[in-house]
Design a protein around this motif. Structure first.
Motif, short mmCIF file in Angstrom:
data_model
loop_
_atom_site.label_atom_id
_atom_site.label_comp_id
_atom_site.label_asym_id
_atom_site.label_seq_id
_atom_site.Cartn_x
_atom_site.Cartn_y
_atom_site.Cartn_z
N THR A 1 0.82 -1.21 0.00
CA THR A 1 0.00 0.00 0.00
C THR A 1 0.86 1.26 0.00
OG1 THR A 1 -1.68 -1.20 1.22
CG2 THR A 1 -1.85 1.19 1.19
N GLN B 1 2.31 2.04 -3.47
CA GLN B 1 1.39 2.65 -4.42
C GLN B 1 1.09 4.11 -4.06
OE1 GLN B 1 0.62 1.32 -7.20
NE2 GLN B 1 1.62 -0.62 -6.72
N ASP B 2 0.98 4.38 -2.75
CA ASP B 2 0.74 5.77 -2.32
C ASP B 2 1.91 6.67 -2.74
OD1 ASP B 2 -1.63 4.99 -1.23
OD2 ASP B 2 -0.88 4.85 0.83
#
Length: 308
Positions: free
Chosen positions: A282, A285-286
Motif C-alpha cells: 500500500t 502505491q501511495d
C-alpha cells in the motif's frame, strides 16, 4: 515434476528437469531463489562464452559451427539464445533456435531460447541464472548469443568469461566496432562473411584500432580472426583462441578478480530484487501516486520506504 528434486535430476543429465528449472528461474520468486541456492555449489566449472554483434552478422550460424567444433572435441555445450520479443505476446521469436536445428539431435547440446522482453543490454533478465543451471548440469561450455541490438550489447562482458564480438563487411559504417564500448568488451574479434567484398578492410580497421588502444605489456591482446560461418571456415581457430583466452585468465589470476566482480554484481542485483519485492504494498502505491503528482521526489520516497 517437483521443484525440490530438479537439481539432482538435472545433474544426472535429465534435460526435461533442466528445461523446467530454467522456466522456473525465468518466472522468478522464492522457488527460483531456492533452486538457484541448491545449484550454486555445483557451479564454477563451465567456460562461459558470449557472442555479440549487430543483427545480420551471422551469430546464430557461428554459434552452430562453434558448438560442432566443441562437440568434436568431446565437450558438452549449453546454448542460451536471447531472441527479440514478440510485440504482441512478449515471447521469444525463436529465430535462433530455427537456425540451430542441425544441433537438435545431439544429446551433448542443450539449446534454450529466451525472450529479451525489451530489455537493453542484449540479455534477458534470467540469462545469468540460466548460466548457473547449465553450469550445475555439467556442461563444459555455455554459449550465450545476445539478441543482436548492436551498440547496447555490453552486458555480455559482465556475464561471459570470453566475449566474442562479430563484425561483418558491408554494414555501411567502418566505426561501428568502436562505438559504445564494443571495442573494449571484446576478447576476440571475428570478421564473419569473410568471403564478401570489404572483409579485408574491416579486418585491417579492427587491427588498426586495437593497435591504437592502450594495453598493458602483459595484457591480453584480442586476436582478429576471419570466418565464413555458412561454410564452417575459421571455426576451429575461434575455438582455439577462446581456449587460449581462458588459459590466460587462469594463468594470470584474472578469473579470481572477474569472479569477485561478478559476485558483487549478483549480490547487488539480488538485494535490489528482494528489496523491491518486500517493499511493494500500500505504501508503495501511495508513494508512486505522490511522485506522479510531484508531491514527493523519487529519492525522498525511497528513503521513506527504506526507513519503514
Amino acid at each position: 515434476m517437483r521443484a525440490d528434486d530438479l537439481i539432482p535430476r538435472l545433474r544426472a543429465g535429465d534435460r526435461r528437469a533442466l528445461a523446467r528449472a530454467i522456466s522456473l528461474v525465468e518466472q522468478g520468486g522464492s522457488r527460483a531463489r531456492t533452486l538457484l541456492a541448491e545449484a550454486y555449489p555445483y557451479t564454477g566449472h563451465a567456460h562461459v562464452v558470449g557472442l555479440t554483434g549487430a543483427p545480420g552478422a551471422g551469430k546464430s550460424t557461428l554459434v552452430t559451427v562453434l558448438a560442432q567444433v566443441w562437440r568434436r572435441r568431446s565437450m558438452t555445450v549449453g546454448i542460451i539464445a536471447v531472441d527479440p520479443s514478440s510485440p504482441f505476446s512478449g515471447g521469444a521469436v525463436l529465430g535462433d533456435r530455427i537456425r540451430m536445428q542441425v544441433l537438435g539431435g545431439d544429446p551433448g547440446v542443450f539449446i534454450r531460447s529466451m525472450a529479451s522482453r525489451g530489455r537493453l543490454g542484449g540479455l534477458a533478465r534470467a540469462t545469468a541464472d540460466a548460466v548457473v543451471l547449465l553450469d550445475a548440469a555439467g556442461f563444459d561450455v555455455v554459449l550465450i548469443e545476445t539478441v543482436g541490438a548492436g551498440q547496447s550489447e555490453v552486458d555480455i562482458a559482465r556475464t561471459a568469461q570470453t566475449t566474442i564480438v562479430v563484425e561483418v563487411p558491408g554494414m555501411g559504417d567502418d566505426v561501428q566496432s568502436i562505438k559504445a564500448g564494443m571495442l573494449e568488451i571484446a576478447d576476440l574479434f571475428v570478421v564473419n562473411k569473410a568471403d564478401h567484398d570489404g572483409a579485408d578492410r574491416v579486418l585491417q580497421h579492427l587491427k588498426t584500432m586495437l593497435h591504437l588502444g592502450t594495453y598493458q605489456p602483459d595484457a591480453w591482446q584480442p586476436p582478429v580472426l576471419k570466418a565464413v560461418a555458412l561454410q564452417a571456415q575459421g571455426s576451429e581457430a575461434i575455438v582455439d583462441a577462446a581456449a587460449q583466452h581462458l588459459a590466460y585468465l587462469r594463468e594470470t589470476g584474472t578469473t579470481t578478480q572477474r569472479a569477485l566482480d561478478a559476485a558483487e554484481r549478483e549480490l547487488i542485483a539480488a538485494v535490489q530484487e528482494l528489496a523491491v519485492e518486500r517493499l511493494r504494498g500500500t505504501a508503495w502505491q501511495d508513494l508512486v501516486a505522490m511522485i506522479a503528482s510531484r508531491e514527493r521526489d523519487p529519492y525522498t520516497a525511497a528513503e521513506l520506504l527504506l526507513q519503514s
